[in-house]
Design an enzyme around this catalytic site. Structure first.
Site, PDB file in Angstrom:
ATOM      1  N   PHE A   1     -11.518 -28.502  16.807  1.00 44.03           N
ATOM      2  CA  PHE A   1     -10.834 -29.539  15.870  1.00 44.03           C
ATOM      3  C   PHE A   1     -10.034 -28.944  14.872  1.00 44.03           C
ATOM      4  CE2 PHE A   1     -10.345 -33.047  12.997  1.00 44.03           C
ATOM      5  CZ  PHE A   1      -9.332 -34.577  13.666  1.00 44.03           C
TER       6      PHE A   1
ATOM      7  N   GLU B   1     -16.029 -34.433   7.640  1.00 47.60           N
ATOM      8  CA  GLU B   1     -15.593 -35.492   7.515  1.00 47.60           C
ATOM      9  C   GLU B   1     -15.820 -36.693   7.502  1.00 47.60           C
ATOM     10  OE1 GLU B   1     -16.299 -36.706  12.158  1.00 47.60           O
ATOM     11  OE2 GLU B   1     -17.429 -35.093  12.747  1.00 47.60           O
TER      12      GLU B   1
ATOM     13  N   GLN C   1     -51.226 -44.404  -3.332  1.00 49.72           N
ATOM     14  CA  GLN C   1     -50.484 -44.688  -3.397  1.00 49.72           C
ATOM     15  C   GLN C   1     -49.289 -44.186  -3.306  1.00 49.72           C
ATOM     16  OE1 GLN C   1     -50.040 -48.434  -6.083  1.00 49.72           O
ATOM     17  NE2 GLN C   1     -50.361 -49.304  -4.093  1.00 49.72           N
TER      18      GLN C   1
ATOM     19  N   GLN D   1     -41.593 -32.819   0.886  1.00 48.24           N
ATOM     20  CA  GLN D   1     -42.103 -32.263  -0.746  1.00 48.24           C
ATOM     21  C   GLN D   1     -43.423 -32.919  -0.538  1.00 48.24           C
ATOM     22  OE1 GLN D   1     -41.171 -31.757  -3.815  1.00 48.24           O
ATOM     23  NE2 GLN D   1     -43.142 -32.305  -4.609  1.00 48.24           N
TER      24      GLN D   1
ATOM     25  N   SER E   1      -8.475 -28.903   8.383  1.00 47.50           N
ATOM     26  CA  SER E   1      -8.451 -27.938   6.937  1.00 47.50           C
ATOM     27  C   SER E   1      -8.289 -27.414   6.844  1.00 47.50           C
ATOM     28  CB  SER E   1     -10.712 -28.432   6.897  1.00 47.50           C
ATOM     29  OG  SER E   1     -11.242 -29.459   7.298  1.00 47.50           O
ATOM     30  N   GLU E   2      -7.677 -26.724   5.830  1.00 48.15           N
ATOM     31  CA  GLU E   2      -7.131 -25.104   5.780  1.00 48.15           C
ATOM     32  C   GLU E   2      -7.626 -25.257   4.405  1.00 48.15           C
ATOM     33  OE1 GLU E   2      -3.362 -26.191   4.647  1.00 48.15           O
ATOM     34  OE2 GLU E   2      -2.765 -26.500   7.115  1.00 48.15           O
ATOM     35  N   PRO E   3      -7.737 -23.718   3.497  1.00 53.93           N
ATOM     36  CA  PRO E   3      -8.159 -23.338   2.397  1.00 53.93           C
ATOM     37  C   PRO E   3      -7.386 -24.594   0.620  1.00 53.93           C
ATOM     38  CG  PRO E   3      -6.993 -21.567   4.084  1.00 53.93           C
ATOM     39  CD  PRO E   3      -6.626 -22.541   4.289  1.00 53.93           C
TER      40      PRO E   3
ATOM     41  N   TRP F   1     -12.898 -23.538   7.913  1.00 56.54           N
ATOM     42  CA  TRP F   1     -14.473 -24.134   8.346  1.00 56.54           C
ATOM     43  C   TRP F   1     -14.092 -24.989   9.329  1.00 56.54           C
ATOM     44  CZ3 TRP F   1     -16.944 -22.015   4.587  1.00 56.54           C
ATOM     45  CH2 TRP F   1     -16.486 -21.524   3.729  1.00 56.54           C
ATOM     46  N   ILE F   2     -13.338 -23.723  10.562  1.00 53.87           N
ATOM     47  CA  ILE F   2     -12.924 -24.570  11.394  1.00 53.87           C
ATOM     48  C   ILE F   2     -14.765 -24.618  12.540  1.00 53.87           C
ATOM     49  CG2 ILE F   2     -11.758 -25.064  13.997  1.00 53.87           C
ATOM     50  CD1 ILE F   2     -10.390 -26.494  11.124  1.00 53.87           C
TER      51      ILE F   2
HETATM   52  C1  LIG Z   1     -20.503 -27.416   8.358  1.00 57.58           C
HETATM   53  C2  LIG Z   1     -18.631 -27.905   8.758  1.00 57.58           C
HETATM   54  C3  LIG Z   1     -17.647 -28.148   9.572  1.00 57.58           C
HETATM   55  C4  LIG Z   1     -17.155 -28.830   9.213  1.00 57.58           C
HETATM   56  N1  LIG Z   1     -15.874 -28.353  10.479  1.00 57.58           N
HETATM   57  C5  LIG Z   1     -14.721 -29.050  10.752  1.00 57.58           C
HETATM   58  C6  LIG Z   1     -13.644 -28.740  11.462  1.00 57.58           C
HETATM   59  O1  LIG Z   1     -14.380 -28.455  12.658  1.00 57.58           O
HETATM   60  N2  LIG Z   1     -12.895 -28.653  11.447  1.00 57.58           N
HETATM   61  C7  LIG Z   1     -12.078 -29.031  10.294  1.00 57.58           C
HETATM   62  O2  LIG Z   1     -11.175 -29.154   9.902  1.00 57.58           O
HETATM   63  N3  LIG Z   1     -12.805 -29.306   9.605  1.00 57.58           N
HETATM   64  C8  LIG Z   1     -13.951 -28.807   9.377  1.00 57.58           C
HETATM   65  N4  LIG Z   1     -14.721 -28.337   8.131  1.00 57.58           N
HETATM   66  C9  LIG Z   1     -14.420 -28.582   6.818  1.00 57.58           C
HETATM   67  C10 LIG Z   1     -14.695 -30.362   6.347  1.00 57.58           C
HETATM   68  O3  LIG Z   1     -13.699 -30.988   6.765  1.00 57.58           O
HETATM   69  C11 LIG Z   1     -13.847 -29.752   4.193  1.00 57.58           C
HETATM   70  O4  LIG Z   1     -15.326 -29.333   4.003  1.00 57.58           O
HETATM   71  C12 LIG Z   1     -14.047 -31.578   4.021  1.00 57.58           C
HETATM   72  O5  LIG Z   1     -12.917 -32.314   4.145  1.00 57.58           O
HETATM   73  C13 LIG Z   1     -14.121 -30.879   2.429  1.00 57.58           C
HETATM   74  O6  LIG Z   1     -12.906 -30.628   2.252  1.00 57.58           O
HETATM   75  P1  LIG Z   1     -13.669 -28.897   1.532  1.00 57.58           P
HETATM   76  O7  LIG Z   1     -14.807 -28.551   1.471  1.00 57.58           O
HETATM   77  O8  LIG Z   1     -12.154 -28.319   1.005  1.00 57.58           O
HETATM   78  O9  LIG Z   1     -13.551 -29.704  -0.398  1.00 57.58           O
HETATM   79  P2  LIG Z   1     -12.974 -30.539  -1.025  1.00 57.58           P
HETATM   80  O10 LIG Z   1     -11.599 -30.967  -0.973  1.00 57.58           O
HETATM   81  O11 LIG Z   1     -12.563 -29.103  -2.047  1.00 57.58           O
HETATM   82  O12 LIG Z   1     -13.612 -31.474  -2.502  1.00 57.58           O
HETATM   83  C14 LIG Z   1     -14.912 -31.174  -2.662  1.00 57.58           C
HETATM   84  C15 LIG Z   1     -15.524 -31.932  -3.471  1.00 57.58           C
HETATM   85  O13 LIG Z   1     -14.200 -32.528  -4.305  1.00 57.58           O
HETATM   86  C16 LIG Z   1     -14.650 -34.006  -4.577  1.00 57.58           C
HETATM   87  N5  LIG Z   1     -14.369 -34.400  -4.052  1.00 57.58           N
HETATM   88  C17 LIG Z   1     -13.018 -34.408  -3.553  1.00 57.58           C
HETATM   89  N6  LIG Z   1     -12.116 -35.228  -3.328  1.00 57.58           N
HETATM   90  C18 LIG Z   1     -12.821 -36.251  -4.103  1.00 57.58           C
HETATM   91  C19 LIG Z   1     -12.277 -37.714  -4.442  1.00 57.58           C
HETATM   92  N7  LIG Z   1     -10.941 -38.162  -3.689  1.00 57.58           N
HETATM   93  N8  LIG Z   1     -12.313 -38.098  -5.051  1.00 57.58           N
HETATM   94  C20 LIG Z   1     -13.872 -38.175  -5.655  1.00 57.58           C
HETATM   95  N9  LIG Z   1     -14.263 -36.607  -4.855  1.00 57.58           N
HETATM   96  C21 LIG Z   1     -13.661 -36.312  -4.483  1.00 57.58           C
HETATM   97  C22 LIG Z   1     -16.433 -34.162  -3.148  1.00 57.58           C
HETATM   98  O14 LIG Z   1     -17.805 -34.015  -4.298  1.00 57.58           O
HETATM   99  C23 LIG Z   1     -15.978 -33.151  -2.345  1.00 57.58           C
HETATM  100  O15 LIG Z   1     -17.311 -32.366  -1.862  1.00 57.58           O
HETATM  101  C24 LIG Z   1     -15.986 -28.451   8.378  1.00 57.58           C
HETATM  102  C25 LIG Z   1     -16.994 -28.679   6.980  1.00 57.58           C
HETATM  103  C26 LIG Z   1     -18.455 -27.694   6.988  1.00 57.58           C
HETATM  104  C27 LIG Z   1     -18.912 -27.705   6.215  1.00 57.58           C
END
Ligand SMILES: Cc1cc2nc3c(=O)[nH]c(=O)nc-3n(C[C@H](O)[C@H](O)[C@H](O)COP(=O)(O)OP(=O)(O)OC[C@H]3O[C@@H](n4cnc5c(N)ncnc54)[C@H](O)[C@@H]3O)c2cc1C
Length: 369
Positions: free
Chosen positions: A115, A353, A268, A326, A118-120, A148-149
């Protein structure tokens, strides 16, 4: 049947799944290469009929599968979930030809799905995605990047979300079914804290046509969100399975480990911590089952319930696994220990997700609606 109580046959099925996961699937998971698709494991999930339960059986079944597999083998759980996430858009929105081509292979464990949303520069803010679908001779050419796919670059096909209408946000996205052997598509594995098959994808003018569209043109964001609505409670179920495994290990350990003249459980503070772990695990389980049942009934407010289940269960599992580490002391940190493994596994579901903060935003939006 009263809400939230599982029927005897469901409980029996969960027990069977745990045994199967521990005895048959974990040995295969242990043999896999960390960070790469484990094909023998996916095939075994197909042979045992588990992948066939992914489509059309409902959200509660999906949750029971994920919770039970996660209890005994997180690798099997994740391989199963990713087949579902990648192929659900095909099952729900695919044409008869797309479904016939891919679903029997996916359920047999011969084809691996992914699926790609996600993009950079578009993670939490997925509607900002930029993978460009430029028009080309009655079709499109995909140019850009996904990262991150899960299952990339080892999957056989990708559900890819691309921008067909510029500057239209969520309304300008189309979902495409892209086989991995399309020219111009390449990928690179990524190395994560937990041994998760994951990578990035590069699209260099990858050709796609009308037959590759999943659903309707410019309506792809709905395909993504509806898929995530189904899968969100089940991410919670994954977390509950891990929390239960950590809790059971802690009960066994604290009953036998002696310090200060008696077993740890007689202190406890230890017993109260274990009580909190059990309470949070059970509360998480109930929220997950409630959200899944609501999804299966087609209730209103599914987004809120799914978000609550995912938020609470993944945060609870983090607490429970950390507390378990812990209470086990140093041995939990030794490479290969169950808790060392769970400690690494439990972190990512609070991010993917929809990060916990995104779930809170969904819940609050529904509350103030
Ligand atoms: C193990 C793993 C598997 C994955 N598999 C897939 C996949 O199969 N397909 C796919 O498409 N993607 C996948 N991803 C990507 C994943 O969906 C993204 O990492 C996720 O959507 C977060 O995007 P980002 O990492 O770019 O974080 P960013 O969007 O940059 O966000 C970073 C942080 O900012 C904060 N933040 C962001 N938005 C908000 C908000 N609106 N309000 C408050 N705080 C906020 C949160 O703390 C967040 O963690 C995967 C990621 C991981 C770690």
């Amino acid at each position: 049947m009263p809400g939230f109580a599982l029927a005897p046959d469901q409980l029996e099925w969960c027990g069977e799944l745990r045994v199967l996961a521990g005895a048959r699937l974990r040995p295969l998971a242990d043999k896999g290469e960390p960070g790469r698709v484990n094909r023998p494991l996916v095939e075994a999930l197909g042979e045992h009929g588990l992948l066939a339960r992914l489509f059309g059986s409902g959200a509660l079944d999906l949750c029971l599968l994920r919770e039970s597999l996660a209890y005994a083998c997180t690798g099997a759980e994740t391989a199963l979930a990713l087949q579902g996430l990648g192929a659900h858009p095909v099952a729900a929105y695919g044409t008869p030809a797309q479904r016939e081509r891919w679903l029997p292979e996916v359920t047999a464990g011969r084809a691996v799905a992914a699926f790609a949303l996600s993009e950079p520069d578009a993670g939490s803010d997925a509607a900002a995605l930029r993978l460009d679908a430029g028009q080309d001779k009655g079709g499109w050419r995909l140019t850009g990047e996904k990262c991150w796919i899960s299952n990339a670059p080892g999957a056989d096909f990708y559900t890819v979300f691309a921008r067909t209408t510029p500057d239209a946000g969520a309304r300008g996205v189309t979902a495409f079914l892209v086989p991995a052997d399309r020219p111009g598509l390449s990928g690179t594995p990524l190395d994560l804290l937990a041994p998760h098959a994951i990578g990035s994808l590069a699209f260099d003018g990858v050709p796609v046509g009308p037959d590759d569209v999943l659903g309707e043109r410019d309506r792809g964001f709905r395909v993504a969100m509806n898929t995530l609505n189904l899968f969100r409670p089940s991410v919670g179920a994954f977390a509950v399975g891990m929390a239960q495994a950590a809790l059971d290990a802690t009960l066994a350990h604290t009953a036998h480990r002696t310090a200060f003249g008696g077993p740890l459980k007689d202190l406890q503070t230890v017993a109260h911590r274990v009580a909190d772990m059990a309470t949070r695990t059970e509360a998480a389980r109930l929220l997950v089952y409630a959200a899944a049942e609501a999804y299966d009934r087609g209730d209103a407010g599914i987004a809120r319930g799914s978000a609550m289940a995912k938020l609470f269960a993944t945060e609870a599992a983090q607490y429970v696994v950390d507390a378990a580490v812990q209470l086990h002391g140093a041995r939990a940190l030794q490479r290969g220990h169950l808790l060392e493994h769970l400690y690494r596994e439990v972190r990512a579901p609070r991010i993917y997700e929809g990060a916990s903060e995104v779930q809170r935003t969904i819940i609050a939006k529904e509350l103030y609606r």
